[in-house]
Design an enzyme around this catalytic site. Structure first.
Site, PDB file in Angstrom:
ATOM      1  N   LYS A   8      -9.518  -0.352  -5.472  1.00 27.05           N
ATOM      2  CA  LYS A   8      -8.871  -1.648  -5.743  1.00 27.05           C
ATOM      3  C   LYS A   8      -8.911  -2.495  -4.489  1.00 27.05           C
ATOM      4  O   LYS A   8      -9.062  -1.984  -3.374  1.00 27.05           O
ATOM      5  CB  LYS A   8      -7.422  -1.462  -6.200  1.00 27.05           C
ATOM      6  CG  LYS A   8      -6.472  -0.748  -5.222  1.00 27.05           C
ATOM      7  CD  LYS A   8      -5.788  -1.645  -4.204  1.00 27.05           C
ATOM      8  CE  LYS A   8      -4.757  -0.866  -3.370  1.00 27.05           C
ATOM      9  NZ  LYS A   8      -4.496  -1.471  -2.048  1.00 27.05           N
ATOM     10  N   ALA A  96      -8.020   2.790   4.256  1.00 28.14           N
ATOM     11  CA  ALA A  96      -8.674   1.475   4.292  1.00 28.14           C
ATOM     12  C   ALA A  96      -8.001   0.464   3.364  1.00 28.14           C
ATOM     13  O   ALA A  96      -8.440  -0.670   3.256  1.00 28.14           O
ATOM     14  CB  ALA A  96     -10.146   1.621   3.910  1.00 28.14           C
ATOM     15  N   GLY A  97      -6.941   0.885   2.652  1.00 27.11           N
ATOM     16  CA  GLY A  97      -6.261  -0.041   1.740  1.00 27.11           C
ATOM     17  C   GLY A  97      -6.991  -0.233   0.428  1.00 27.11           C
ATOM     18  O   GLY A  97      -6.731  -1.175  -0.315  1.00 27.11           O
ATOM     19  N   ASP A 133       1.134   2.926  -5.590  1.00 29.82           N
ATOM     20  CA  ASP A 133       0.089   2.190  -6.310  1.00 29.82           C
ATOM     21  C   ASP A 133      -0.701   3.069  -7.284  1.00 29.82           C
ATOM     22  O   ASP A 133      -1.697   2.619  -7.846  1.00 29.82           O
ATOM     23  CB  ASP A 133      -0.819   1.382  -5.363  1.00 29.82           C
ATOM     24  CG  ASP A 133      -1.590   2.243  -4.398  1.00 29.82           C
ATOM     25  OD1 ASP A 133      -1.481   3.479  -4.488  1.00 29.82           O
ATOM     26  OD2 ASP A 133      -2.309   1.673  -3.551  1.00 29.82           O
TER      27      ASP A 133
END
Ligand code: C5P
Length: 299
Positions: A8, A96-97, A133
């Site tokens: 994402k 890395a998010g 998340d």
């Protein structure tokens, strides 16, 4: 069974106050992108996880065994007595998010619930226990997440957008990034309303110009390489660029797949890990029988 677990990116990320439970209130809008880990999942007498790096930035250490969120997802769903075998082929960089670990965990919940015929399992609740998340990865399309990131509402369709995702040779710990924000003291708060209006326009250039991430000032102050990489994407013609999650990954949107592909290639030539990835409607895609598909995805 082969399953696809997409990454994402956060198109908008606003961080609110630190709450009594230690988490922060969020207002974020996320979409899946076409960059995915592949999981080969089957039932077996005992739990067994193999993790294989496929195409990752240098220096990434892969969490093995029960340290991996995949293991925790399988155990949370099925308990310690059920067996399974998972081979996880990693192409989504860690730290890395990009939500790779969370996406893997969501796919494991979905696939094993199917294989074990646990029709009544509350996958959303289990997902939220695994991480803020993870529930997002059970959904489709652009999704707004509030609360600690686990209260979800659909944001309607997003036009296909052409991102270059670039990751510097550094990982950022999410918990640490939140503590940097806390230490930064008073910050102006930004509502997601203008971004939502941009999204409703359906115009990729308008959406790209509106991307926003509250972590950017503190993360780029601590790790200047991240800010430099975002600038580089803009110099190379990105219509908009931002940090994803708490970093270290950044993305920029380009008008066409060809432009995005050539920018990703030119960054690679400079020794930077970068890929072209289009935005995708669905974060997960599972249910493929490797023998039937003969896809050769995981040779
Ligand atoms: O939920 P997850 O395990 O992904 O979060 C990792 C860490 O990030 C938490 O321990 C917390 O420090 C921070 N966090 C936060 N507020 C959120 C989500 C995460 O402070 N909404």
């Amino acid at each position: 069974m082969l399953a696809v677990a997409r990454a994402k990116i956060n198109l908008f990320l606003g961080v609110g106050e630190r709450r009594a439970d230690g988490y922060h209130d969020l207002d974020t809008i996320m979409t899946a992108i076409d960059r995915a880990d592949i999981l080969d999942i089957s039932l077996a007498p005992r739990p067994k996880l193999a993790v294989q790096p496929e195409d990752l930035p240098p220096g990434q250490t892969l969490p093995e065994g029960s340290d991996n969120l995949v293991w925790r997802a399988a155990e949370l769903l099925g308990g310690k007595d059920r067996g399974w075998r998972i081979t996880l082929y990693k192409t989504i960089p860690m730290g890395a998010g990009l939500g790779g670990g969370s996406s893997d965990a969501a796919v494991v919940l979905q696939v094993l619930a199917g294989l074990w015929k646990l029709e009544n399992a509350d996958l959303e609740a289990l997902a939220a226990q695994l991480g803020s998340d993870v529930p997002f990865f059970l959904r489709s399309g652009a999704v707004r997440a509030t609360g600690r990131g686990d209260l979800l509402e659909p944001m309607g369709p997003l036009p296909t957008m052409h991102a270059v995702v670039a990751v510097p040779d550094v990982q950022v710990s999410t918990a640490e990034a939140y503590s940097w924000l806390d230490a930064a003291g008073d910050r102006p708060r930004r509502s997601s309303d203008p971004f939502q209006a941009a999204l409703r326009s359906g115009d990729p250039a308008t959406i790209a110009a509106a991307v926003w991430n509250d972590f950017e000032p503190v993360v780029t102050a601590r790790v200047p390489a991240i800010g430099a990489l975002r600038e580089k994407l803009l110099e190379k013609g990105a219509m908009g660029a931002a940090l994803t999650g708490s970093g270290s990954g950044v993305y920029g949107f380009f008008p066409t797949p060809d432009e995005a592909t050539s920018v990703a290639f030119s960054l690679k030539r400079e020794g930077i890990w970068a890929v072209y990835a289009a935005t995708a409607a669905s974060p997960t895609d599972f249910g493929r029988d490797p023998m039937a598909s003969g896809s050769g995805l995981v040779g």
